[in-house]
Scaffold this motif. Sequence first.
Motif, PDB file in Angstrom:
ATOM      1  N   THR A 332      -5.415  23.328  -9.001  1.00 49.34           N
ATOM      2  CA  THR A 332      -4.994  22.079  -8.379  1.00 49.34           C
ATOM      3  C   THR A 332      -3.724  22.347  -7.573  1.00 49.34           C
ATOM      4  OG1 THR A 332      -3.587  21.416 -10.225  1.00 49.34           O
ATOM      5  CG2 THR A 332      -5.931  20.789 -10.329  1.00 49.34           C
ATOM      6  N   VAL A 333      -3.344  21.380  -6.752  1.00 54.63           N
ATOM      7  CA  VAL A 333      -2.127  21.548  -5.959  1.00 54.63           C
ATOM      8  C   VAL A 333      -0.913  21.678  -6.877  1.00 54.63           C
ATOM      9  CG1 VAL A 333      -0.649  20.481  -4.211  1.00 54.63           C
ATOM     10  CG2 VAL A 333      -3.138  20.232  -4.054  1.00 54.63           C
ATOM     11  N   ARG A 334      -0.883  20.903  -7.953  1.00 58.58           N
ATOM     12  CA  ARG A 334       0.241  20.984  -8.880  1.00 58.58           C
ATOM     13  C   ARG A 334       0.293  22.344  -9.569  1.00 58.58           C
ATOM     14  NH1 ARG A 334       3.344  16.979 -10.387  1.00 58.58           N
ATOM     15  NH2 ARG A 334       1.835  15.427  -9.611  1.00 58.58           N
ATOM     16  N   GLN A 335      -0.872  22.868  -9.991  1.00 57.13           N
ATOM     17  CA  GLN A 335      -0.916  24.188 -10.623  1.00 57.13           C
ATOM     18  C   GLN A 335      -0.509  25.279  -9.638  1.00 57.13           C
ATOM     19  OE1 GLN A 335      -5.023  24.073 -11.862  1.00 57.13           O
ATOM     20  NE2 GLN A 335      -4.499  23.539 -13.984  1.00 57.13           N
ATOM     21  N   ALA A 336      -0.958  25.152  -8.379  1.00 56.55           N
ATOM     22  CA  ALA A 336      -0.594  26.137  -7.356  1.00 56.55           C
ATOM     23  C   ALA A 336       0.915  26.146  -7.141  1.00 56.55           C
ATOM     24  CB  ALA A 336      -1.321  25.825  -6.053  1.00 56.55           C
ATOM     25  N   ALA A 337       1.493  24.957  -7.085  1.00 59.86           N
ATOM     26  CA  ALA A 337       2.940  24.870  -6.880  1.00 59.86           C
ATOM     27  C   ALA A 337       3.695  25.519  -8.034  1.00 59.86           C
ATOM     28  CB  ALA A 337       3.345  23.402  -6.734  1.00 59.86           C
ATOM     29  N   GLU A 338       3.276  25.283  -9.263  1.00 59.16           N
ATOM     30  CA  GLU A 338       3.949  25.865 -10.431  1.00 59.16           C
ATOM     31  C   GLU A 338       3.850  27.379 -10.427  1.00 59.16           C
ATOM     32  OE1 GLU A 338       2.150  24.006 -13.766  1.00 59.16           O
ATOM     33  OE2 GLU A 338       3.157  22.069 -13.492  1.00 59.16           O
ATOM     34  N   GLU A 339       2.667  27.927 -10.104  1.00 56.65           N
ATOM     35  CA  GLU A 339       2.489  29.384 -10.136  1.00 56.65           C
ATOM     36  C   GLU A 339       3.253  30.076  -9.020  1.00 56.65           C
ATOM     37  OE1 GLU A 339      -1.590  30.487 -10.269  1.00 56.65           O
ATOM     38  OE2 GLU A 339      -2.048  29.266 -12.055  1.00 56.65           O
ATOM     39  N   ILE A 340       3.384  29.389  -7.866  1.00 58.41           N
ATOM     40  CA  ILE A 340       4.112  29.991  -6.747  1.00 58.41           C
ATOM     41  C   ILE A 340       5.615  29.805  -6.924  1.00 58.41           C
ATOM     42  CG2 ILE A 340       4.513  29.803  -4.248  1.00 58.41           C
ATOM     43  CD1 ILE A 340       1.563  29.094  -3.945  1.00 58.41           C
ATOM     44  N   GLY A 341       6.028  28.736  -7.654  1.00 58.52           N
ATOM     45  CA  GLY A 341       7.443  28.494  -7.892  1.00 58.52           C
ATOM     46  C   GLY A 341       8.060  27.538  -6.898  1.00 58.52           C
TER      47      GLY A 341
END
Length: 380
Positions: A332-341
């Motif tokens: 998800t966009v939220r998961q992508a943001a967390e993994e990228i930082g």
Amino acid sequence: MYFAGRDFNESVLYGGQTKERRNRSNLDFPYALAKRFEFLLFSIFVLDARRKKIEICYTIDDNRQAWEAEHLLGNEIDTFSQVKANSCTPVTHDTEILHCTATTPDGLSRDTTLETNRAAVLMVELGMGLQLYLAAHVPVGFSDSLFQGVVAYADDIFGGFEAYAEDLVYGRNRTELTSAQYWIKHIKPPALVFFGNGSVLVKNPAMEKVLQKGGELRLIDGRIQAPLSLAPFFARNSRDLPVDAPANTGSTRQEQARVMSIAGGPRYFVEAIPSQASDEETRDPVRSYFRKKVLITADTTSNEVSAETIKAATGVTHQQARIIKKIIDGKTVRQAAEEIGISYNTARNHLAMAQQRTATSSQIELVNSVTKAIQIAPDQ
């Protein structure tokens, strides 16, 4: 005898010029022809000669009122199968009643009927066992001389009917087919163009190898045989669905993905070739039946696509490519943001800018556009 509420008698002749040469620019050929004959109905239909089954049928009058004629045509399949191409064939049958719903000037609907016992029939071979027919239904009460006049007229305009058939299969002046041929010639994964009920029009060498190997995709009697996950794209009952409509999905048509996949197998992309026909022309159900699609298979899984490949294929920034990569991988966009930082809002802004750069209006459209761009991008 009546037709559309008007009395019929033989003093009513075919108004205007009785001969009309058609050309490729007249894509609405059946309707233009119907306008010449005030008391005739014209059916355009596709017959699968191998299965002896009518694929699609369209019956109209001079007012472009739709009529129900599939019952009559279905009863005459054996007769139509004996019609020869390149000339008009007179057909006589038991009296049948055709129906339509006519709307009066005051907006009321009423059932309208026409009794017919003869027809002038033209046929064009389309290949893959498909035949395109034009049948001019003649009302009961027409004299033999008038019927022969209809047959002679139909025989005279056969060249225009051939041009109409060619436009259906190949597109306006073959431009749709030409562009598709050029595109799939340079695409790396297996690709082909199909029309109608899965009839293959053109394919590239990579697809040729896939079909020779068999497996999930096969070519039988000129038609593509696809895995069950792609069945809705080829089934007759689903011909009016958008090409990107997976079966049994709760999403809206605008949100449905074009990518179909089988666990452990290749991914499939189904795209329509953009049509140059106007909205008025595409109201013809027969023309809609022939709307061509591009089927692409790709053996590369999404996990093997790098952010660098996405950036090179689409022109997005590196950060945008990283987020798109995560989305393609199922995050998800939220998961992508967390993994990228990065923050969730920052990730959404990157996606919005990527959509603007790729001329897409949704996340699914963005992913589809990126995935397709990767398939046609040069090897990295």
